[in-house]
Design an enzyme around this catalytic site. Sequence first.
Site, PDB file in Angstrom:
ATOM      1  CB  THR A   1      38.008  43.779  41.621  1.00 61.05           C
ATOM      2  OG1 THR A   1      37.833  45.064  42.210  1.00 61.05           O
ATOM      3  CG2 THR A   1      36.752  42.963  41.832  1.00 61.05           C
TER       4      THR A   1
ATOM      5  CE1 TYR B   1      24.054  45.164  49.593  1.00 66.92           C
ATOM      6  CE2 TYR B   1      24.381  46.223  51.711  1.00 66.92           C
ATOM      7  CZ  TYR B   1      23.643  45.395  50.895  1.00 66.92           C
ATOM      8  OH  TYR B   1      22.494  44.815  51.377  1.00 66.92           O
TER       9      TYR B   1
ATOM     10  CE1 TYR C   1      37.951  50.160  38.643  1.00 66.36           C
ATOM     11  CE2 TYR C   1      38.632  48.774  40.477  1.00 66.36           C
ATOM     12  CZ  TYR C   1      38.131  48.907  39.203  1.00 66.36           C
ATOM     13  OH  TYR C   1      37.806  47.778  38.483  1.00 66.36           O
TER      14      TYR C   1
ATOM     15  NE  ARG D   1      34.445  43.810  39.365  1.00 63.53           N
ATOM     16  CZ  ARG D   1      34.389  42.502  39.561  1.00 63.53           C
ATOM     17  NH1 ARG D   1      33.783  42.030  40.642  1.00 63.53           N
ATOM     18  NH2 ARG D   1      34.922  41.656  38.700  1.00 63.53           N
TER      19      ARG D   1
ATOM     20  CE  LYS E   1      40.719  49.315  36.551  1.00 63.45           C
ATOM     21  NZ  LYS E   1      40.934  48.030  37.266  1.00 63.45           N
TER      22      LYS E   1
ATOM     23  CB  ILE F   1      44.463  49.351  35.685  1.00 61.17           C
ATOM     24  CG1 ILE F   1      45.426  50.456  36.122  1.00 61.17           C
ATOM     25  CG2 ILE F   1      44.586  48.147  36.615  1.00 61.17           C
ATOM     26  CD1 ILE F   1      45.156  51.017  37.507  1.00 61.17           C
TER      27      ILE F   1
END
Length: 293
Positions: free
Chosen positions: A49, A112, A138, A143, A167, A209
Amino acid sequence: MSLRQSLRGTGVALVTPFTSSGKIDYSALESLINFIIKNGIEYVVTLGTTGETPTLSKEEKIDIVNFTYEMVDGRVPVVVGIGGNNTNELVNDLEQFPLDKAAAVLSASPYYNKPSQEGIFQHYKALAAASPKPIILYNVPGRTGRNMEASTALRLAHEVNNIAGIKEAANNMVQCMQLLKDRPENFLVVSGDDDLVMPQLACGMDGVISVAANCLPRKFSDMVRAGLAFDFKKAKELNDTMLEAYHLLFAENNPAGVKAFLAELGLIENHLRLPLVPLSQGLRQKVHDYLMK
């Protein structure tokens, strides 16, 4: 060597440098890759991202992956980000992207759509079956709009072949401890929250990360190595010097913050693709002041 061993330490979620005309600045990307490797990071993550992947075309993504392999030249492992909210499209990407030189694929949980936990499980199960490389989950609910619960991640870890790690960026220490308590022995658990890495290392995480390691690679990776060695006196001393930086990096937007840092260091030009814009002038001055200390 297991993925948990080879990706232990600090991975860097690379930014994508742009020129003033909006094109990818490959010269700056080469300089950035050399800068972070020279300063001690353990591996590189491309197309995360932080790389503004929602604004990159498929052709640009493939070019960036190939360029990253070429510039890294085997010096450290490379992880490739392939995530999204269209499972079938991602299966096609896993078949089409150049992954022969990748250590693993980092795949963000669907955003979303807000799938159920069962939907998240089935999504990753489909990706794992299609991927030629191990999948790193992840979880970044800030987000995506949906938390991947520890029970779902652990179910994937125990039941699905080719799911090799996670992650974890839910900003939830209890959830981290649940993952670490019940993970399979070789299941990689790394942080995605730069400001929480030090206490997460104390809980048993394998590293991070990181966004901050783009611009503070030596100090940040030294802090992580100290934490992994359970030298938390040294880790805290280093971490304390970066607390202000963590705030500045994420005060308005990622990667606006880290691009401001990198521009101040002379490594890239300070350009982003809309809808993202550069850091506001007041914060940019604070970035400058921090780096001048």
